[in-house]
Design a protein around this motif. Structure first.
Motif, PDB file in Angstrom:
ATOM      1  N   THR A 111      14.192  17.121   7.638  1.00  0.00           N
ATOM      2  CA  THR A 111      13.434  18.316   7.989  1.00  0.00           C
ATOM      3  C   THR A 111      14.330  19.476   8.397  1.00  0.00           C
ATOM      4  OG1 THR A 111      13.214  17.503  10.251  1.00  0.00           O
ATOM      5  CG2 THR A 111      11.426  16.993   8.724  1.00  0.00           C
ATOM      6  N   ASP A 112      15.660  19.274   8.345  1.00  0.00           N
ATOM      7  CA  ASP A 112      16.546  20.347   8.777  1.00  0.00           C
ATOM      8  C   ASP A 112      16.949  21.265   7.627  1.00  0.00           C
ATOM      9  OD1 ASP A 112      18.061  18.515   7.453  1.00  0.00           O
ATOM     10  OD2 ASP A 112      19.704  18.458   8.900  1.00  0.00           O
ATOM     11  N   GLN A 113      16.359  21.067   6.433  1.00  0.00           N
ATOM     12  CA  GLN A 113      16.580  21.950   5.289  1.00  0.00           C
ATOM     13  C   GLN A 113      15.216  22.440   4.784  1.00  0.00           C
ATOM     14  OE1 GLN A 113      19.415  20.329   2.302  1.00  0.00           O
ATOM     15  NE2 GLN A 113      19.538  18.570   3.670  1.00  0.00           N
ATOM     16  N   PRO A 114      14.522  23.236   5.567  1.00  0.00           N
ATOM     17  CA  PRO A 114      13.168  23.639   5.179  1.00  0.00           C
ATOM     18  C   PRO A 114      13.155  24.508   3.930  1.00  0.00           C
ATOM     19  CG  PRO A 114      13.942  24.959   7.020  1.00  0.00           C
ATOM     20  CD  PRO A 114      14.964  23.870   6.817  1.00  0.00           C
ATOM     21  N   GLY A 115      12.091  24.370   3.154  1.00  0.00           N
ATOM     22  CA  GLY A 115      11.899  25.231   2.002  1.00  0.00           C
ATOM     23  C   GLY A 115      11.080  26.443   2.380  1.00  0.00           C
ATOM     24  N   VAL A 116      11.003  27.399   1.477  1.00  0.00           N
ATOM     25  CA  VAL A 116      10.213  28.612   1.698  1.00  0.00           C
ATOM     26  C   VAL A 116       8.863  28.451   1.013  1.00  0.00           C
ATOM     27  CG1 VAL A 116      10.098  31.108   1.387  1.00  0.00           C
ATOM     28  CG2 VAL A 116      12.313  29.993   1.764  1.00  0.00           C
ATOM     29  N   SER A 117       7.788  28.494   1.787  1.00  0.00           N
ATOM     30  CA  SER A 117       6.446  28.293   1.239  1.00  0.00           C
ATOM     31  C   SER A 117       6.092  29.382   0.236  1.00  0.00           C
ATOM     32  CB  SER A 117       5.422  28.284   2.371  1.00  0.00           C
ATOM     33  OG  SER A 117       4.124  28.018   1.878  1.00  0.00           O
ATOM     34  N   ALA A 118       5.435  28.999  -0.848  1.00  0.00           N
ATOM     35  CA  ALA A 118       5.029  29.950  -1.891  1.00  0.00           C
ATOM     36  C   ALA A 118       3.560  30.306  -1.710  1.00  0.00           C
ATOM     37  CB  ALA A 118       5.257  29.345  -3.276  1.00  0.00           C
ATOM     38  N   THR A 119       3.293  31.555  -1.413  1.00  0.00           N
ATOM     39  CA  THR A 119       1.916  31.974  -1.125  1.00  0.00           C
ATOM     40  C   THR A 119       1.493  33.209  -1.918  1.00  0.00           C
ATOM     41  OG1 THR A 119       2.682  33.337   0.731  1.00  0.00           O
ATOM     42  CG2 THR A 119       2.043  31.060   1.222  1.00  0.00           C
ATOM     43  N   SER A 120       2.294  33.618  -2.903  1.00  0.00           N
ATOM     44  CA  SER A 120       2.053  34.909  -3.553  1.00  0.00           C
ATOM     45  C   SER A 120       1.097  34.862  -4.736  1.00  0.00           C
ATOM     46  CB  SER A 120       3.382  35.528  -3.999  1.00  0.00           C
ATOM     47  OG  SER A 120       4.106  34.633  -4.824  1.00  0.00           O
ATOM     48  N   ALA A 121       0.584  33.672  -5.088  1.00  0.00           N
ATOM     49  CA  ALA A 121      -0.425  33.580  -6.152  1.00  0.00           C
ATOM     50  C   ALA A 121      -1.814  33.670  -5.528  1.00  0.00           C
ATOM     51  CB  ALA A 121      -0.266  32.285  -6.926  1.00  0.00           C
ATOM     52  N   LYS A 122      -2.809  33.981  -6.342  1.00  0.00           N
ATOM     53  CA  LYS A 122      -4.177  34.136  -5.853  1.00  0.00           C
ATOM     54  C   LYS A 122      -5.129  33.246  -6.642  1.00  0.00           C
ATOM     55  CE  LYS A 122      -3.520  39.018  -4.579  1.00  0.00           C
ATOM     56  NZ  LYS A 122      -4.000  40.399  -4.814  1.00  0.00           N
ATOM     57  N   GLN A 123      -6.244  32.894  -6.005  1.00  0.00           N
ATOM     58  CA  GLN A 123      -7.242  32.075  -6.681  1.00  0.00           C
ATOM     59  C   GLN A 123      -7.959  32.890  -7.757  1.00  0.00           C
ATOM     60  OE1 GLN A 123     -10.134  30.244  -4.092  1.00  0.00           O
ATOM     61  NE2 GLN A 123     -10.724  28.727  -5.634  1.00  0.00           N
ATOM     62  N   VAL A 124      -8.227  32.239  -8.874  1.00  0.00           N
ATOM     63  CA  VAL A 124      -8.893  32.885 -10.008  1.00  0.00           C
ATOM     64  C   VAL A 124     -10.365  32.488 -10.021  1.00  0.00           C
ATOM     65  CG1 VAL A 124      -8.990  33.039 -12.530  1.00  0.00           C
ATOM     66  CG2 VAL A 124      -6.769  32.929 -11.358  1.00  0.00           C
ATOM     67  N   ALA A 125     -11.240  33.444 -10.265  1.00  0.00           N
ATOM     68  CA  ALA A 125     -12.670  33.166 -10.392  1.00  0.00           C
ATOM     69  C   ALA A 125     -12.969  32.730 -11.818  1.00  0.00           C
ATOM     70  CB  ALA A 125     -13.477  34.415 -10.036  1.00  0.00           C
ATOM     71  N   PHE A 126     -13.696  31.620 -11.956  1.00  0.00           N
ATOM     72  CA  PHE A 126     -14.060  31.104 -13.272  1.00  0.00           C
ATOM     73  C   PHE A 126     -15.576  31.214 -13.454  1.00  0.00           C
ATOM     74  CE2 PHE A 126      -9.973  29.167 -12.540  1.00  0.00           C
ATOM     75  CZ  PHE A 126      -9.377  29.161 -13.803  1.00  0.00           C
ATOM     76  N   PRO A 127     -16.043  32.236 -14.178  1.00  0.00           N
ATOM     77  CA  PRO A 127     -17.482  32.361 -14.441  1.00  0.00           C
ATOM     78  C   PRO A 127     -18.008  31.146 -15.212  1.00  0.00           C
ATOM     79  CG  PRO A 127     -16.311  34.385 -14.979  1.00  0.00           C
ATOM     80  CD  PRO A 127     -15.267  33.342 -14.737  1.00  0.00           C
ATOM     81  N   VAL A 128     -19.302  31.006 -15.239  1.00  0.00           N
ATOM     82  CA  VAL A 128     -19.929  29.837 -15.863  1.00  0.00           C
ATOM     83  C   VAL A 128     -19.426  29.607 -17.283  1.00  0.00           C
ATOM     84  CG1 VAL A 128     -22.109  28.850 -16.648  1.00  0.00           C
ATOM     85  CG2 VAL A 128     -22.001  30.006 -14.432  1.00  0.00           C
ATOM     86  N   GLY A 129     -19.260  30.644 -18.070  1.00  0.00           N
ATOM     87  CA  GLY A 129     -18.857  30.479 -19.458  1.00  0.00           C
ATOM     88  C   GLY A 129     -17.400  30.112 -19.661  1.00  0.00           C
ATOM     89  N   THR A 130     -16.644  29.985 -18.574  1.00  0.00           N
ATOM     90  CA  THR A 130     -15.213  29.677 -18.704  1.00  0.00           C
ATOM     91  C   THR A 130     -14.851  28.353 -18.025  1.00  0.00           C
ATOM     92  OG1 THR A 130     -14.645  30.926 -16.689  1.00  0.00           O
ATOM     93  CG2 THR A 130     -14.644  32.124 -18.782  1.00  0.00           C
ATOM     94  N   ARG A 131     -15.830  27.523 -17.749  1.00  0.00           N
ATOM     95  CA  ARG A 131     -15.556  26.266 -17.051  1.00  0.00           C
ATOM     96  C   ARG A 131     -14.694  25.318 -17.888  1.00  0.00           C
ATOM     97  NH1 ARG A 131     -19.243  26.287 -12.751  1.00  0.00           N
ATOM     98  NH2 ARG A 131     -19.098  28.428 -12.003  1.00  0.00           N
TER      99      ARG A 131
END
Length: 318
Positions: free
Chosen positions: A88-108
């Motif tokens: 645990t003494d070599q922590p990584g950098v968390s990746a948070t720069s992506a966003k959730q995508v909305a999937f309308p009914v016709g794109t399931r």
């Protein structure tokens, strides 16, 4: 280095994963452990470790991006899967720069296909870390913002100099962004797979390369179907592929998606194969040319603003 027979595949399963993905992950672990038990003990040499580190860095990008795009906030790889080695003494950098995508009914249907790819990437990331153990590199900063993709797409001529591209604005935009990243991953894994000295590891990595190549074909199939309503998608893939093929040197490492005429028949080009029918490849340094978004020798840029950890961390000078 370490003996491959000590690998453990006891890893967490992402929420929302189906039984098929869980069963596949179990089989993957059983295959590696079972095969290693029946073979004479072999130790990973430095070249094997180097190749695995490259593969893991590529998976950090694709896994975080699709997990966040599909599931939303807090679905990036957690701290225990991005730290350096097994401490645990070599922590990584968390990746948070992506966003959730909305999937309308016709794109399931698109959602289901991309979710399957994203969940598979999760397991492959954990498998690579299990193989590397103490040699696993810590994840560094990853920039998956719309601004970063916009910069790449402008460089490639896929959009105009004053246009923007948001990979999280629609399911088809996500498929296009994922293809952009996964094509680099697929060609690099194809290059690495045959270079492993450990016979069991080589066969496992060949399977990993084939699975990733199939993921790219799936994404291109989604884009080809989507081009009936958004014909610019094919042109965008062509231009991005041409840019990737140019920025990483003179060898042919990429292909577009526009249909071609073969033996008098028009056929779509959905796989990243050359004229000989074999999968195209690029070296790790060439992969970093694309991901750092430069044709020069560099140690950071693009999706990795502060570079990557591991033995190979510099792009090629083209």
């Amino acid at each position: 280095m370490k003996d491959i027979e000590t690998i453990s595949m006891n890893q967490d399963v992402p929420v929302g994963t189906g039984r098929r993905e869980l069963f596949a992950a179990m089989l993957a672990g059983m295959a590696i452990i079972g095969a290693s038990g029946s073979a004479s003990a072999q130790t990973l040499v430095s070249s094997d470790v180097t190749a695995l580190q490259v593969a893991l860095n590529l998976h950090y990008l694709s896994t975080n991006m699709l997990q966040l795009a599909i599931y939303g906030v807090n679905r990036q790889l957690p701290a225990q899967y991005i730290r350096g080695g097994e401490t645990t003494d070599q922590p990584g950098v968390s990746a948070t720069s992506a966003k959730q995508v909305a999937f309308p009914v016709g794109t399931r249907d698109i959602q289901a296909r991309i979710q399957e790819i994203g969940d598979s990437l999760w397991y492959r990331t954990l498998m690579l870390r299990a193989l590397l153990r103490a040699d696993a590199p810590a994840q560094k900063q990853i920039d998956m913002t719309a601004e970063r993709f916009t910069a790449m797409f402008r460089m490639a001529g896929a959009i105009g100099p004053n246009e923007t591209f948001d990979p999280y604005a629609s399911p088809l935009n996500l498929a296009l962004a994922a293809e952009t990243v996964m094509a680099v991953q697929a060609t690099t894994l194809a290059n690495l797979a045959s270079q492993f000295t450990h016979v069991i590891l080589r066969s496992s990595m060949l399977a990993l390369a084939m699975a990733t190549a199939n993921d790219v074909t799936t994404l291109r199939t989604i884009l080809m179907a989507g081009s009936t309503t958004r014909p610019e998608l094919v042109t965008m893939v062509d231009r991005i592929a041409a840019w990737r093929n140019t920025i990483d040197g003179p060898t042919t490492t990429d292909r577009g998606m526009s249909p071609v005429v073969i033996n008098g028949q028009t056929t779509a080009r959905l796989s990243l194969t050359g004229d000989d029918g074999l999968h195209l490849t690029r070296t790790p340094a060439q992969a970093l040319n694309v991901l750092f978004m430069t044709s020069a020798a560099a140690t950071q840029g693009g999706f990795f603003p502060t570079g990557i950890n591991g033995t190979i961390k510099t792009s090629a000078a083209n």
